[in-house]
Design a protein around this motif. Structure first.
Motif, short mmCIF file in Angstrom:
data_model
loop_
_atom_site.label_atom_id
_atom_site.label_comp_id
_atom_site.label_asym_id
_atom_site.label_seq_id
_atom_site.Cartn_x
_atom_site.Cartn_y
_atom_site.Cartn_z
N LEU A 84 0.82 -1.20 0.00
CA LEU A 84 0.00 0.00 0.00
C LEU A 84 0.86 1.26 0.00
N TYR A 111 -9.60 -1.18 -0.96
CA TYR A 111 -8.13 -1.12 -0.91
C TYR A 111 -7.65 0.32 -1.06
N ASP A 113 -9.03 2.91 0.06
CA ASP A 113 -9.16 3.63 1.33
C ASP A 113 -7.84 3.61 2.09
N SER A 114 -7.17 2.47 2.07
CA SER A 114 -5.89 2.36 2.78
C SER A 114 -4.82 3.22 2.13
N GLN A 117 -5.58 6.62 3.26
CA GLN A 117 -5.13 6.83 4.64
C GLN A 117 -3.64 7.15 4.69
N GLU A 118 -2.86 6.46 3.87
CA GLU A 118 -1.43 6.76 3.82
C GLU A 118 -1.19 8.18 3.29
N LEU A 140 -11.05 0.56 7.02
CA LEU A 140 -10.36 1.65 7.69
C LEU A 140 -9.77 1.21 9.03
N HIS A 145 -12.64 -5.20 9.84
CA HIS A 145 -12.61 -5.74 8.49
C HIS A 145 -12.93 -7.23 8.52
N TYR A 212 -1.94 -6.72 1.54
CA TYR A 212 -2.41 -5.46 2.11
C TYR A 212 -3.11 -5.68 3.44
N ARG A 216 -2.23 -3.41 6.67
CA ARG A 216 -3.18 -2.53 7.37
C ARG A 216 -3.00 -2.63 8.89
N ARG A 220 -1.86 0.49 11.31
CA ARG A 220 -3.10 0.98 11.91
C ARG A 220 -2.90 2.25 12.75
N TRP A 223 -2.23 5.37 10.62
CA TRP A 223 -3.35 5.80 9.77
C TRP A 223 -4.54 6.29 10.59
#
Length: 303
Positions: A84, A111, A113-114, A117-118, A140, A145, A212, A216, A220, A223
């Motif tokens: 990611l 995917y 969304d991650s 977030q980064e 998220l 998840h 991924y 995540r 976590r 993010w």
């Protein structure tokens, strides 16, 4: 024709542009004028996921979207360590390719969304400037998840075999579980999704892309902290019936994020931009209108 009827896959492919990212060919699309809006797709599909909202969004904004590395019509190198973080680097590189250095609005899914977030964490570090970020259904928070069986198996020791065995029938069964009961994909849509996934032997890298999920977990704190502390206006537009990241994810979002701005779409599943494009557009345009009216801040909603 309704503007949300979408764009045929072959038409979409024909309008692709390309550039090279770290020696790998990346296909991307642009349209419209105005404030730049970066669209980031999900797993295991591609930027064609946006085809039903593309034209209405392009009437208002300058759209940018790519098939990320390992997806759709972009390169799918075998043996590559997909991440990611690298996909966020790719988004940076695409913006640079297009000469965009102004504040970016982001609309992301799954995917994507991650990756968003980064980018949000990088905004907090002063490495990029985001003007807003809207998340559609995605993981998220790792603790909310709920991956489908295929995802769990891909992550296991025999994931490479599952990728080889993954079929059009497997895709139909998986999508049937994650779409809303009343908004199921048609057979022709499933055929098109299958074409995207199998382009350049995509199933052979699915077990590498699925990394991924543990990534995540590792990211976590970084993010979630970014979502909690950054001043970037955020909204979640979420299909409530999604078993992967539906209403239960939004409940967690409301617990963790200050002044949460969330919209739940009843009876809609994991792909709201495909299942309910008119509703997604309505709530996205509302978000942007309120953002513009108050000069960069949006009063939260809890629909």
């Amino acid at each position: 024709m309704d503007s949300t009827d979408g764009i045929a896959l072959d038409t979409w492919r024909a309008s692709a542009r390309e550039f090279y990212f770290r020696g790998k060919r990346i296909r991307y699309w642009t349209a419209g004028e105005g404030d730049p809006l970066l669209l980031i797709h999900g797993f295991p599909t591609a930027s064609w996921d946006w085809h039903k909202v593309w034209q209405p969004l392009a009437a208002r904004y300058r759209l940018i979207a790519c098939d990320m590395l390992g997806f759709g019509y972009s390169a799918k190198p075998r043996g590559h360590a997909y991440s990611l973080i690298e996909q966020a680097d790719l988004q940076h590189a695409l913006l640079g390719e297009l000469g965009i250095d102004s504040a970016i609005h982001v609309l992301a899914h799954d995917y994507g969304d991650s990756v968003a977030q980064e980018l949000l964490a990088r905004h907090c570090e002063g490495r990029i400037t985001l003007a807003s970020c809207v998340f559609l259904n995605g993981g998220l928070f790792p603790e909310t998840h709920h991956p489908v069986r295929v995802q769990k198996l891909l992550l296991g020791p025999f994931g490479f075999l599952l990728g080889r065995l993954f079929s059009r029938r497997s895709l139909g069964k998986t999508f049937g579980r994650v779409f809303g009961a009343q908004t199921q994909p048609s057979e022709s849509e499933l055929d098109d999704y299958w074409r995207l996934i199998t382009e350049s032997n995509g199933p052979a890298v699915m077990h590498r892309l699925i990394r991924y999920m543990p990534e995540r977990v590792a990211q976590r704190e970084r993010w979630v902290t970014a979502m909690q502390r950054c001043s970037v206006p955020l909204r979640v537009i979420d299909g409530a019936a999604d078993p992967i990241s539906g209403a239960h994810m939004v409940a967690r979002y409301r617990e963790l994020i200050p002044a949460p701005d969330t919209v739940l779409l009843d009876q809609i599943g994991h792909y709201p931009q495909v299942e309910a494009p008119e509703q997604v557009l309505e709530h996205y345009f509302d978000f942007r209108t309120r953002l513009e009216s108050v000069g960069g801040a949006v009063e939260p909603t809890g629909l």
